[in-house]
Design a protein around this motif. Structure first.
Motif, PDB file in Angstrom:
ATOM      1  N   THR A  26       0.838  -1.189   0.000  1.00 61.12           N
ATOM      2  CA  THR A  26       0.000   0.000   0.000  1.00 61.12           C
ATOM      3  C   THR A  26       0.882   1.251   0.000  1.00 61.12           C
ATOM      4  OG1 THR A  26      -0.063  -0.086   2.415  1.00 61.12           O
ATOM      5  CG2 THR A  26      -1.870  -1.129   1.236  1.00 61.12           C
ATOM      6  N   PRO A  27       0.398   2.370  -0.525  1.00 56.75           N
ATOM      7  CA  PRO A  27       1.212   3.600  -0.548  1.00 56.75           C
ATOM      8  C   PRO A  27       1.679   3.987   0.848  1.00 56.75           C
ATOM      9  CG  PRO A  27      -0.747   3.842  -1.916  1.00 56.75           C
ATOM     10  CD  PRO A  27      -0.917   2.561  -1.163  1.00 56.75           C
ATOM     11  N   LEU A  28       2.926   4.342   0.961  1.00 57.87           N
ATOM     12  CA  LEU A  28       3.509   4.722   2.244  1.00 57.87           C
ATOM     13  C   LEU A  28       2.957   6.077   2.682  1.00 57.87           C
ATOM     14  CD1 LEU A  28       5.648   4.080   4.441  1.00 57.87           C
ATOM     15  CD2 LEU A  28       7.288   5.355   3.044  1.00 57.87           C
ATOM     16  N   ALA A  29       2.537   6.170   3.955  1.00 56.56           N
ATOM     17  CA  ALA A  29       1.960   7.420   4.458  1.00 56.56           C
ATOM     18  C   ALA A  29       2.560   7.793   5.809  1.00 56.56           C
ATOM     19  CB  ALA A  29       0.443   7.293   4.574  1.00 56.56           C
ATOM     20  N   SER A  30       3.787   7.373   6.063  1.00 51.87           N
ATOM     21  CA  SER A  30       4.457   7.742   7.308  1.00 51.87           C
ATOM     22  C   SER A  30       5.955   7.826   7.057  1.00 51.87           C
ATOM     23  CB  SER A  30       4.169   6.714   8.411  1.00 51.87           C
ATOM     24  OG  SER A  30       5.008   5.583   8.282  1.00 51.87           O
ATOM     25  N   ASN A  31       6.694   8.054   8.119  1.00 48.59           N
ATOM     26  CA  ASN A  31       8.149   8.172   8.013  1.00 48.59           C
ATOM     27  C   ASN A  31       8.865   6.823   7.936  1.00 48.59           C
ATOM     28  OD1 ASN A  31       7.176   7.889  10.786  1.00 48.59           O
ATOM     29  ND2 ASN A  31       9.343   7.902  11.355  1.00 48.59           N
ATOM     30  N   TRP A  32       8.122   5.717   8.000  1.00 41.45           N
ATOM     31  CA  TRP A  32       8.762   4.416   8.112  1.00 41.45           C
ATOM     32  C   TRP A  32       9.047   3.765   6.762  1.00 41.45           C
ATOM     33  CZ3 TRP A  32      11.469   3.876  12.036  1.00 41.45           C
ATOM     34  CH2 TRP A  32      11.051   4.327  13.284  1.00 41.45           C
ATOM     35  N   GLY A  33       9.704   4.505   5.874  1.00 41.27           N
ATOM     36  CA  GLY A  33      10.178   3.915   4.627  1.00 41.27           C
ATOM     37  C   GLY A  33      11.241   2.851   4.872  1.00 41.27           C
ATOM     38  N   THR A  34      11.924   2.930   6.037  1.00 33.45           N
ATOM     39  CA  THR A  34      12.927   1.911   6.348  1.00 33.45           C
ATOM     40  C   THR A  34      12.286   0.535   6.557  1.00 33.45           C
ATOM     41  OG1 THR A  34      12.759   2.683   8.648  1.00 33.45           O
ATOM     42  CG2 THR A  34      14.651   3.453   7.342  1.00 33.45           C
ATOM     43  N   ILE A  35      11.015   0.509   6.956  1.00 33.21           N
ATOM     44  CA  ILE A  35      10.311  -0.774   7.044  1.00 33.21           C
ATOM     45  C   ILE A  35      10.225  -1.400   5.658  1.00 33.21           C
ATOM     46  CG2 ILE A  35       8.127  -1.875   7.597  1.00 33.21           C
ATOM     47  CD1 ILE A  35       9.504  -0.971  10.082  1.00 33.21           C
ATOM     48  N   ASP A  36       9.921  -0.579   4.640  1.00 26.38           N
ATOM     49  CA  ASP A  36       9.896  -1.092   3.269  1.00 26.38           C
ATOM     50  C   ASP A  36      11.269  -1.608   2.860  1.00 26.38           C
ATOM     51  OD1 ASP A  36       7.297  -0.332   3.244  1.00 26.38           O
ATOM     52  OD2 ASP A  36       7.454   1.075   1.572  1.00 26.38           O
TER      53      ASP A  36
END
Length: 455
Positions: A26-36
């Motif tokens: 799903t489109p990222l909507a928080s600061n947690w791009g590192t989870i991706d």
């Protein structure tokens, strides 16, 4: 040879499916791009191992296939091979764990400027609490949780200005760090918002937490990512991420613990005057009138009546084009000027005996008993209703009305409005009733439950 070819096709087909699949994160909507990033590392490491193992399997099938002129050689130990396997496995495990450990450390290291919100999970509902102007949460105790104190507040000074949100809808400001404090009333839950790439277990008797910064405005679904009971799949909520000014306005409109405690209970005498316009359809004793398609009201819990009247007033019920009788009801609900008038009317209805109801539908009650097991998890084994699960009384209600509402839920005529969050749960649950026969059978069973036909 055919098996080897099948293994190769399976491995290569899986790789192609991954790259060509229409299903993405799903489109990222928080600061947690590192989870991706950690997810992608996991996919590449496990994907490489998957392809390597399957290609080696295909090679072994071909290279060591049966040949009548060849005998197998038994080699019980190969230190060189074992060293290679141990080394490669160590590298792979380190590649999987190391990024996750770094991200986890950041995930639970809350910035000093983060504001707080408490998330409370229960079967099958979300509720929320914000600290008041003092910036502190009031103390809570699990043993104090009850219908009149759903958060278990002890009533200390710090808790008087706590803002209590008993709806599954949460509002957060965009671009502002927030610490999510999590606790559960009953069983293990997990608070997850997929677009935030954030989730955490909620363990009874413990308080857990994580933090995030919403980066996109919009509406995002909350789900429980831990199997918590029969209605686990329907335990959903919503997070609305809005501009800071809109968040401040919304928060200022929400009641504090002190304000809720100071609310006047419903006044039956005042409610009697409001009931005058209801009696024409629902009967002078709230007993209902099938000829007017008006269900019984006497016997329904005040909290449920209040919620439904609020939904009618807000347009979350009675606005669907196929809900003819709901459309008739809505104008009457809009005559109630405020929350107190609704509480007064509900209090008066509670004083009415209502009288018995007669069964009007034929169905297989024995088959319906099996179907009702799902319903009973929320509404009670005897259809008595359970406030903790926000499920109203079913026993003793008109069967024709119950059947109509179940069909409306199943078809999405009722329960699909964004403001009717508990209706969304019923839409999901009603799908277990696959046809009209199933609806009639489960209602026939409800007719047999304790309380049916009683005054």
């Amino acid at each position: 040879m055919a098996i080897a070819i099948a293994v190769i096709v399976l491995a290569l087909g899986s790789v192609l499916f991954f790259f060509l699949s229409p299903w993405k994160l799903t489109p990222l909507a928080s600061n947690w791009g590192t989870i991706d990033d950690t997810i992608h590392v996991t996919i590449w490491v496990t994907g490489a191992v998957f392809v390597a193992v399957n290609l080696f399997l295909a090679f072994a099938i071909i290279r060591y296939r049966y040949h009548k002129q060849r005998r197998s050689h038994y080699d019980p130990e190969n230190k060189r091979l074992e060293a290679w396997l141990a080394g490669l496995t160590t590298i792979g495990i380190a590649a999987l764990l190391a990024p996750g450990l770094l991200v986890w450390g950041a995930f639970v290291s809350v910035p000093e400027n983060a504001h707080e919100v408490e998330v409370v999970g229960q079967q099958w509902h979300w509720s929320y609490r914000f600290p008041g102007e003092d910036g502190r949460f009031g103390a809570v105790q699990t043993r104090l949780i009850g219908p009149d104190n759903p958060f278990g507040l002890v009533g200390d000074a710090a808790g008087q200005d706590d803002v209590l949100i008993q709806s599954p809808r949460l509002v957060l400001p965009v671009d502002r760090p927030v610490k999510m404090v999590l606790r559960s009333k009953d069983v293990l839950h997990n608070f997850q918002v997929a677009n935030f790439r954030a989730k955490m277990d909620m363990v009874p008797g413990q308080v857990t937490y994580f933090w995030l910064t919403p980066t996109e405005t919009g509406e995002f679904e909350v789900s429980c990512a831990e199997l918590c009971g029969i209605a686990h799949f329907a335990m959903r909520g919503r997070v609305d991420v809005v501009e800071p000014a809109a968040f401040d306005d919304w928060l200022a409109e929400q009641p504090t613990h002190a304000e809720l405690a100071a609310r006047e209970p419903g006044d039956p005498e005042a409610g009697e005057a409001h009931f005058a316009s209801c009696a024409a359809c629902h009967g002078s004793e709230g007993q209902g009138n099938p000829d007017q398609n008006a269900p019984r009201l006497a016997g329904l819990e005040p909290w449920y009546l209040e919620r439904q009247l609020e939904l009618f007033r807000a347009g979350a019920r009675g606005t669907h084009e196929d809900d003819t009788f709901g459309q008739q009801m809505r104008p009457f609900a809009t005559q109630l000027p405020d929350r107190q008038a609704i509480a007064d009317l509900a209090a008066y209805l509670q004083t009415l005996p209502g009288g018995p109801v007669e069964a009007s539908l034929s169905g297989d009650a024995k088959r319906g008993a099996r179907l009702y097991r799902t319903c009973g998890s929320c509404h009670g084994a005897e259809g008595q209703g359970i406030r903790a699960t926000n499920a109203p009384r079913l026993a003793g209600m008109h069967d024709w009305y119950l059947a109509r509402q179940l069909r409306h839920f199943r078809e999405g005529i009722r329960g699909r409005h964004p403001q009717d969050l508990y209706g969304h749960q019923m839409v999901d649950m009603a799908q277990v009733l696959v046809d009209d026969r199933a609806v009639d059978d489960v209602v026939a069973h409800i007719n047999t439950l304790a309380g049916s036909g009683e005054e």
